[in-house]
Design a protein around this motif. Structure first.
Motif, PDB file in Angstrom:
ATOM      1  N   GLY A   1     -33.544  62.732  26.089  1.00 20.38           N
ATOM      2  CA  GLY A   1     -33.991  62.373  24.770  1.00 20.38           C
ATOM      3  C   GLY A   1     -32.847  62.187  24.108  1.00 20.38           C
ATOM      4  O   GLY A   1     -31.783  62.663  24.463  1.00 20.38           O
ATOM      5  N   THR A   2     -33.106  61.716  22.628  1.00 18.18           N
ATOM      6  CA  THR A   2     -32.178  61.397  21.792  1.00 18.18           C
ATOM      7  C   THR A   2     -32.458  61.917  20.408  1.00 18.18           C
ATOM      8  O   THR A   2     -33.675  62.444  20.136  1.00 18.18           O
ATOM      9  CB  THR A   2     -31.910  59.790  21.798  1.00 18.18           C
ATOM     10  N   ILE A   3     -31.481  62.318  19.592  1.00 23.01           N
ATOM     11  CA  ILE A   3     -31.554  62.565  18.046  1.00 23.01           C
ATOM     12  C   ILE A   3     -30.933  61.384  17.299  1.00 23.01           C
ATOM     13  O   ILE A   3     -29.746  61.034  17.454  1.00 23.01           O
ATOM     14  CB  ILE A   3     -31.106  63.799  17.839  1.00 23.01           C
ATOM     15  N   GLU A   4     -31.727  61.234  16.303  1.00 18.89           N
ATOM     16  CA  GLU A   4     -30.917  60.073  15.072  1.00 18.89           C
ATOM     17  C   GLU A   4     -31.080  60.821  13.890  1.00 18.89           C
ATOM     18  O   GLU A   4     -31.917  61.564  13.431  1.00 18.89           O
ATOM     19  CB  GLU A   4     -31.728  58.868  15.201  1.00 18.89           C
ATOM     20  N   LEU A   5     -29.887  60.817  13.184  1.00 19.06           N
ATOM     21  CA  LEU A   5     -29.880  61.190  11.695  1.00 19.06           C
ATOM     22  C   LEU A   5     -29.721  60.143  10.995  1.00 19.06           C
ATOM     23  O   LEU A   5     -28.741  59.437  11.056  1.00 19.06           O
ATOM     24  CB  LEU A   5     -28.473  62.195  11.632  1.00 19.06           C
ATOM     25  N   PHE A   6     -30.611  59.625   9.966  1.00 19.97           N
ATOM     26  CA  PHE A   6     -30.523  58.292   9.377  1.00 19.97           C
ATOM     27  C   PHE A   6     -30.504  57.454   9.999  1.00 19.97           C
ATOM     28  O   PHE A   6     -29.423  56.308   9.977  1.00 19.97           O
ATOM     29  CB  PHE A   6     -29.683  58.584   8.121  1.00 19.97           C
ATOM     30  N   GLY A   7     -30.921  57.265  11.438  1.00 20.52           N
ATOM     31  CA  GLY A   7     -30.811  55.982  12.189  1.00 20.52           C
ATOM     32  C   GLY A   7     -29.761  56.063  13.160  1.00 20.52           C
ATOM     33  O   GLY A   7     -29.440  54.991  13.874  1.00 20.52           O
ATOM     34  N   LYS A   8     -28.754  56.961  12.981  1.00 18.16           N
ATOM     35  CA  LYS A   8     -27.673  56.842  13.724  1.00 18.16           C
ATOM     36  C   LYS A   8     -27.584  57.785  15.050  1.00 18.16           C
ATOM     37  O   LYS A   8     -27.904  59.194  14.550  1.00 18.16           O
ATOM     38  CB  LYS A   8     -26.372  57.147  12.996  1.00 18.16           C
ATOM     39  N   GLU A   9     -27.566  57.693  16.326  1.00 23.79           N
ATOM     40  CA  GLU A   9     -27.799  58.654  17.131  1.00 23.79           C
ATOM     41  C   GLU A   9     -26.532  59.403  17.099  1.00 23.79           C
ATOM     42  O   GLU A   9     -25.351  59.249  16.937  1.00 23.79           O
ATOM     43  CB  GLU A   9     -27.603  57.838  18.440  1.00 23.79           C
ATOM     44  N   ILE A  10     -26.865  60.900  17.172  1.00 26.16           N
ATOM     45  CA  ILE A  10     -26.099  62.042  17.196  1.00 26.16           C
ATOM     46  C   ILE A  10     -26.185  62.825  18.380  1.00 26.16           C
ATOM     47  O   ILE A  10     -27.227  62.899  19.004  1.00 26.16           O
ATOM     48  CB  ILE A  10     -26.002  62.718  16.014  1.00 26.16           C
ATOM     49  N   ASN A  11     -24.986  63.532  18.765  1.00 23.77           N
ATOM     50  CA  ASN A  11     -25.105  64.136  20.110  1.00 23.77           C
ATOM     51  C   ASN A  11     -24.119  65.401  19.986  1.00 23.77           C
ATOM     52  O   ASN A  11     -23.205  65.150  19.468  1.00 23.77           O
ATOM     53  CB  ASN A  11     -24.277  63.116  21.121  1.00 23.77           C
ATOM     54  N   SER A  12     -24.695  66.573  20.633  1.00 27.40           N
ATOM     55  CA  SER A  12     -23.871  67.711  20.395  1.00 27.40           C
ATOM     56  C   SER A  12     -22.850  67.777  21.125  1.00 27.40           C
ATOM     57  O   SER A  12     -21.834  68.574  20.885  1.00 27.40           O
ATOM     58  CB  SER A  12     -24.736  68.734  20.953  1.00 27.40           C
ATOM     59  N   ASN A  13     -22.309  66.957  22.293  1.00 27.42           N
ATOM     60  CA  ASN A  13     -21.258  66.722  22.986  1.00 27.42           C
ATOM     61  C   ASN A  13     -20.331  65.751  22.563  1.00 27.42           C
ATOM     62  O   ASN A  13     -19.271  65.907  22.904  1.00 27.42           O
ATOM     63  CB  ASN A  13     -21.525  66.389  24.455  1.00 27.42           C
ATOM     64  N   SER A  14     -20.659  65.040  21.416  1.00 34.77           N
ATOM     65  CA  SER A  14     -19.675  64.021  20.883  1.00 34.77           C
ATOM     66  C   SER A  14     -18.524  64.862  20.102  1.00 34.77           C
ATOM     67  O   SER A  14     -18.787  66.137  19.348  1.00 34.77           O
ATOM     68  CB  SER A  14     -20.293  63.058  19.902  1.00 34.77           C
ATOM     69  N   PRO A  15     -17.373  64.162  19.741  1.00 37.35           N
ATOM     70  CA  PRO A  15     -16.378  64.964  19.139  1.00 37.35           C
ATOM     71  C   PRO A  15     -16.599  65.190  17.586  1.00 37.35           C
ATOM     72  O   PRO A  15     -15.978  66.079  17.260  1.00 37.35           O
ATOM     73  CB  PRO A  15     -15.160  63.673  19.124  1.00 37.35           C
ATOM     74  N   ASP A  16     -17.465  64.430  17.195  1.00 31.56           N
ATOM     75  CA  ASP A  16     -17.634  64.798  15.538  1.00 31.56           C
ATOM     76  C   ASP A  16     -18.970  65.651  15.208  1.00 31.56           C
ATOM     77  O   ASP A  16     -19.245  65.765  14.397  1.00 31.56           O
ATOM     78  CB  ASP A  16     -17.772  63.368  14.852  1.00 31.56           C
ATOM     79  N   ALA A  17     -19.436  66.171  16.524  1.00 26.02           N
ATOM     80  CA  ALA A  17     -20.689  67.241  16.279  1.00 26.02           C
ATOM     81  C   ALA A  17     -20.435  68.074  15.198  1.00 26.02           C
ATOM     82  O   ALA A  17     -21.334  68.450  14.351  1.00 26.02           O
ATOM     83  CB  ALA A  17     -21.160  67.673  17.404  1.00 26.02           C
ATOM     84  N   ALA A  18     -19.293  68.770  15.525  1.00 25.36           N
ATOM     85  CA  ALA A  18     -18.888  70.051  14.557  1.00 25.36           C
ATOM     86  C   ALA A  18     -19.026  69.599  13.022  1.00 25.36           C
ATOM     87  O   ALA A  18     -19.292  70.339  12.230  1.00 25.36           O
ATOM     88  CB  ALA A  18     -17.553  70.715  14.827  1.00 25.36           C
ATOM     89  N   HIS A  19     -18.288  68.477  12.994  1.00 19.10           N
ATOM     90  CA  HIS A  19     -18.187  67.802  11.612  1.00 19.10           C
ATOM     91  C   HIS A  19     -19.702  67.523  10.875  1.00 19.10           C
ATOM     92  O   HIS A  19     -19.940  67.900   9.824  1.00 19.10           O
ATOM     93  CB  HIS A  19     -17.376  66.621  11.711  1.00 19.10           C
ATOM     94  N   ILE A  20     -20.279  66.988  11.815  1.00 16.22           N
ATOM     95  CA  ILE A  20     -21.822  66.571  11.429  1.00 16.22           C
ATOM     96  C   ILE A  20     -22.445  67.825  10.734  1.00 16.22           C
ATOM     97  O   ILE A  20     -23.140  67.897   9.993  1.00 16.22           O
ATOM     98  CB  ILE A  20     -22.514  65.669  12.456  1.00 16.22           C
ATOM     99  N   ARG A  21     -22.323  68.729  11.817  1.00 18.09           N
ATOM    100  CA  ARG A  21     -23.100  70.163  11.617  1.00 18.09           C
ATOM    101  C   ARG A  21     -22.576  70.552  10.234  1.00 18.09           C
ATOM    102  O   ARG A  21     -23.610  71.112   9.552  1.00 18.09           O
ATOM    103  CB  ARG A  21     -22.885  71.028  12.579  1.00 18.09           C
ATOM    104  N   ASN A  22     -21.401  70.866  10.024  1.00 19.09           N
ATOM    105  CA  ASN A  22     -20.864  71.167   8.825  1.00 19.09           C
ATOM    106  C   ASN A  22     -21.182  70.621   7.562  1.00 19.09           C
ATOM    107  O   ASN A  22     -21.427  71.105   6.404  1.00 19.09           O
ATOM    108  CB  ASN A  22     -19.531  71.761   8.917  1.00 19.09           C
ATOM    109  N   ARG A  23     -21.098  69.114   7.661  1.00 23.72           N
ATOM    110  CA  ARG A  23     -21.225  68.478   6.350  1.00 23.72           C
ATOM    111  C   ARG A  23     -22.668  68.067   6.096  1.00 23.72           C
ATOM    112  O   ARG A  23     -23.063  68.069   5.060  1.00 23.72           O
ATOM    113  CB  ARG A  23     -20.628  67.184   6.716  1.00 23.72           C
TER     114      ARG A  23
END
Ligand SMILES: Nc1ncnc2c1ncn2[C@@H]1O[C@H](COP(=O)(O)OP(=O)(O)OP(=O)(O)O)[C@@H](O)[C@H]1O
Ligand SMILES: [Mg+2]
Length: 224
Positions: free
Chosen positions: A62-84
């Protein structure tokens, strides 16, 4: 506008040799400035779902999108997205015991690169929204349960997240404090347009929420 979308989210856990089916390919759409409540029996997978939506855990598929952009807990910017972009409120507050209320609230802003002074000023402003002016110097063990949860809420909001996830934010509180925290959440949603996804056992709270889902057999079912 769609804020967060989960598509066909599935998750199983392996418990010794048994597979526990938790999410069976469920969808969710949360529009901007909506307050969505999720209920369901204990153990049905609500926290698992919230952790997946909040990039704290990965789905099996399955997939998750935030404002139309796919986001992924394994991606390098996951921590950044979580915090911001995301705020979290948990059943147990997880405040740092060695920091006072203002410092606890300011931390995510400092992590995001804001100066200490600006972060502390903004923390004061948000705590003011929650009528916590007289408690900003208090340490977590000097705060009541309801106050601790209000500090957690303030911390979740300091970076102006696009979405706030709350897992049983009133689960540990007596009815009076529970009501206060709930009123704070509703105010933030109605007056400031914050988007919330809230898991709660409290059917009274869920019933006063405009959008309700029940998680049943691994699928979210709209309840109103
Ligand atoms: N890391 C894990 N390993 C194995 N099983 C797990 C793990 N995490 C959760 N589970 C199991 O998955 C199921 C769903 O758990 P989850 O915590 O999502 O339920 P919940 O709906 O939040 O329950 P509650 O209302 O009691 O908080 C439960 O049966 C739980 O035991
Ligand atoms: Mg849970």
């Amino acid at each position: 506008m769609i804020c967060l979308a989960g598509h066909q989210l599935a998750k199983n856990f392996l418990d010794s040799d048994q597979v526990i089916h938790v999410l069976s390919g469920t969808d969710i759409i949360v529009n901007q400035s909506e307050l969505v409540c999720i209920t369901g029996q204990s153990g049905c997978g609500k926290s698992t779902l919230l952790h997946i939506l909040g990039l704290l855990d990965a789905p099996d598929s399955g997939t998750i999108e935030l404002f139309g952009k796919e986001i992924n807990s394994n991606s390098p910017d996951a921590a950044h997205i979580r915090n911001r972009d995301m705020g979290f409120v948990f059943q147990f507050h997880y405040l740092i015991e060695d920091l006072n209320a203002q410092e606890n609230v300011a931390i995510p802003a400092m992590i995001a690169g804001e100066s200490r002074q600006k972060s502390m000023n903004r923390a004061t402003e948000i705590l003011h929204l929650f009528d916590m002016d007289h408690r900003i110097g208090h340490y977590p063990n000097q705060l009541s349960g309801g106050e601790q949860q209000r500090v957690s809420l303030a911390r979740a909001l300091i970076n102006n997240p696009k979405i706030v996830f709350a897992d049983e934010p009133t689960g540990n509180l007596d009815p009076q404090h529970s009501l206060e925290v709930w009123q704070n959440i509703q105010k933030l949603n109605q007056d400031f347009g914050y988007t919330f996804v809230i898991v709660t056992h409290d059917s009274e709270l869920a019933n006063s929420s405009p959008i309700r889902y029940e998680l049943k057999n691994g699928i979210l079912v709209r309840n109103n």
